[in-house]
Design a protein around this motif. Structure first.
Motif, short mmCIF file in Angstrom:
data_model
loop_
_atom_site.label_atom_id
_atom_site.label_comp_id
_atom_site.label_asym_id
_atom_site.label_seq_id
_atom_site.Cartn_x
_atom_site.Cartn_y
_atom_site.Cartn_z
N SER A 56 0.82 -1.21 0.00
CA SER A 56 0.00 0.00 0.00
C SER A 56 0.85 1.26 0.00
N THR A 57 2.14 1.13 0.38
CA THR A 57 2.99 2.32 0.51
C THR A 57 4.26 2.27 -0.33
N HIS A 58 4.64 1.10 -0.84
CA HIS A 58 5.91 0.97 -1.57
C HIS A 58 5.73 0.07 -2.79
N ALA A 59 6.65 0.23 -3.74
CA ALA A 59 6.72 -0.65 -4.91
C ALA A 59 8.19 -1.00 -5.13
N VAL A 60 8.44 -2.23 -5.56
CA VAL A 60 9.80 -2.75 -5.69
C VAL A 60 9.97 -3.42 -7.05
N LEU A 61 11.11 -3.20 -7.68
CA LEU A 61 11.53 -3.94 -8.87
C LEU A 61 12.78 -4.74 -8.54
N VAL A 62 12.81 -5.99 -9.00
CA VAL A 62 13.99 -6.84 -8.83
C VAL A 62 14.33 -7.44 -10.18
N GLY A 63 15.59 -7.34 -10.59
CA GLY A 63 16.00 -7.84 -11.89
C GLY A 63 17.23 -8.73 -11.80
N LEU A 64 17.32 -9.67 -12.73
CA LEU A 64 18.49 -10.54 -12.84
C LEU A 64 19.37 -10.03 -13.97
N ARG A 65 20.56 -9.59 -13.63
CA ARG A 65 21.49 -9.11 -14.63
C ARG A 65 22.20 -10.26 -15.32
N ARG A 66 22.43 -10.09 -16.62
CA ARG A 66 23.21 -11.07 -17.37
C ARG A 66 24.56 -10.47 -17.74
N SER A 67 25.55 -11.35 -17.90
CA SER A 67 26.87 -10.94 -18.35
C SER A 67 27.20 -11.67 -19.65
N PRO A 68 27.58 -10.94 -20.71
CA PRO A 68 27.86 -11.59 -21.98
C PRO A 68 29.06 -12.53 -21.94
N SER A 69 29.98 -12.30 -20.99
CA SER A 69 31.13 -13.19 -20.83
C SER A 69 31.71 -12.99 -19.43
N ASP A 70 32.63 -13.85 -19.06
CA ASP A 70 33.25 -13.74 -17.75
C ASP A 70 34.09 -12.47 -17.61
N LEU A 71 34.46 -11.88 -18.74
CA LEU A 71 35.31 -10.69 -18.71
C LEU A 71 34.51 -9.40 -18.70
N ALA A 72 33.18 -9.50 -18.80
CA ALA A 72 32.34 -8.32 -18.94
C ALA A 72 31.55 -8.04 -17.66
N HIS A 73 31.18 -6.79 -17.50
CA HIS A 73 30.29 -6.42 -16.41
C HIS A 73 28.88 -6.93 -16.70
N HIS A 74 28.08 -7.09 -15.65
CA HIS A 74 26.70 -7.48 -15.83
C HIS A 74 25.90 -6.29 -16.37
N GLN A 75 24.93 -6.58 -17.23
CA GLN A 75 24.15 -5.54 -17.89
C GLN A 75 22.99 -5.10 -17.00
N GLU A 76 22.87 -3.79 -16.81
CA GLU A 76 21.83 -3.25 -15.93
C GLU A 76 20.44 -3.43 -16.56
N LYS A 77 19.47 -3.79 -15.71
CA LYS A 77 18.11 -4.03 -16.17
C LYS A 77 17.11 -3.01 -15.64
N LEU A 78 17.48 -2.29 -14.60
CA LEU A 78 16.56 -1.37 -13.94
C LEU A 78 17.07 0.06 -14.09
N PHE A 79 16.13 0.99 -14.38
CA PHE A 79 16.52 2.37 -14.65
C PHE A 79 15.59 3.34 -13.93
N LYS A 80 16.18 4.37 -13.34
CA LYS A 80 15.40 5.44 -12.73
C LYS A 80 14.90 6.37 -13.83
N ILE A 81 13.60 6.70 -13.77
CA ILE A 81 13.02 7.64 -14.73
C ILE A 81 12.92 9.03 -14.12
N ASP A 82 12.34 9.11 -12.93
CA ASP A 82 12.20 10.38 -12.21
C ASP A 82 12.30 10.06 -10.73
#
Length: 260
Positions: free
Chosen positions: A41-67
């Protein structure tokens, strides 16, 4: 009739009354990594699973702030998601400039759904291959919306999109009755628990690298949890998972002893 005869253009109807390119775009959403949302009733939450294209790469962000009062999670083509993210940020900024107030979440979702739907009516482009979960808090309370490449949008109490999202939906369907009156931390924990259900069959351990959480609510602007804030929730779900595995192994050992 072969499907290939009717999927060369997004504006071409098949004899069955279907737009195959739109359906292909919706399939792209199902191939993306899972994103789930839930609200009280008072909060909302997003949870995402990040993927990494390879072991040498950072995980790709799935969640973004709009405002300050809203955020999105994307599943499908992340590049398309960034395009829609930029559009939504521009719309909320223009609204704040004109009205000196935060844009209502429902109006923002309607605008982006209309933009997605417009892409299904022109042969000069293609549908956006991304689905969105949108959370926000405004004068009407906490909100969770889902949009798809066809331009449809729905409001939910809890929902998940992406690959293996059914496991998360099953967990959320069992627990959503308890979400209304719980606090922010409990809501986040339920979200992380639901995410764990989607990776259980892959034997994947949740970490701060592959897990992302955003929360917004009453008297609380959008907050993207950092590693220190997220770690206790991951520790708890992994500890519960280890305890469940030990209990299952003990039960199997007991059954073997009885058979002997």
């Amino acid at each position: 009739m072969y499907r290939s005869q009717y999927d060369s253009d997004v504006t071409l109807w098949s004899p069955q009354g279907r737009l195959h390119q739109v359906e292909y775009a919706c399939e792209a959403v199902k191939q993306g990594s899972v994103v789930l949302g839930l609200k009280s009733s008072t909060h909302a939450v997003l949870v995402g699973l990040r993927r990494s294209p390879s072991d040498l790469a950072h995980h790709q962000e799935k969640l973004f702030k709009i405002d300050a009062h809203c955020a999105i999670g994307v599943s499908g083509l992340t590049s398309d998601g960034r395009r829609l993210c930029k559009y939504m940020r521009s719309e909320t900024l223009n609204y704040r400039y004109v009205y000196n107030a935060s844009m209502p979440v429902s109006r923002m979702v309607l605008d982006v759904a209309d933009k997605c739907q417009g892409q299904t009516q022109t042969s000069q482009g293609r549908p956006f291959g991304v689905g969105l979960l949108v959370i926000g808090y405004d004068t009407n309370g906490a909100h969770l919306y889902e949009t798809d490449p066809a331009g449809n949008y729905f409001e939910y109490l809890a929902y998940s999109i992406g690959a293996r999202n059914q496991a998360a939906k099953t967990y959320l369907e069992k627990k959503y009755d308890t979400f209304t009156d719980i606090g922010q931390d409990e809501l986040i924990q339920h979200g992380v628990n639901a995410l764990k259900e989607t990776v259980r069959t892959r034997d994947l351990t949740l970490t701060t690298d592959n897990t992302s959480v955003i929360v917004v609510g009453k008297n609380c602007n959008v907050q993207h949890l950092n590693d220190e804030q997220l770690q206790p929730f991951i520790d708890k779900v992994e500890a519960d998972n280890d305890a469940a595995d030990e209990a299952e192994n003990e039960q199997k050992d007991g059954a073997m002893d009885v058979d002997q």
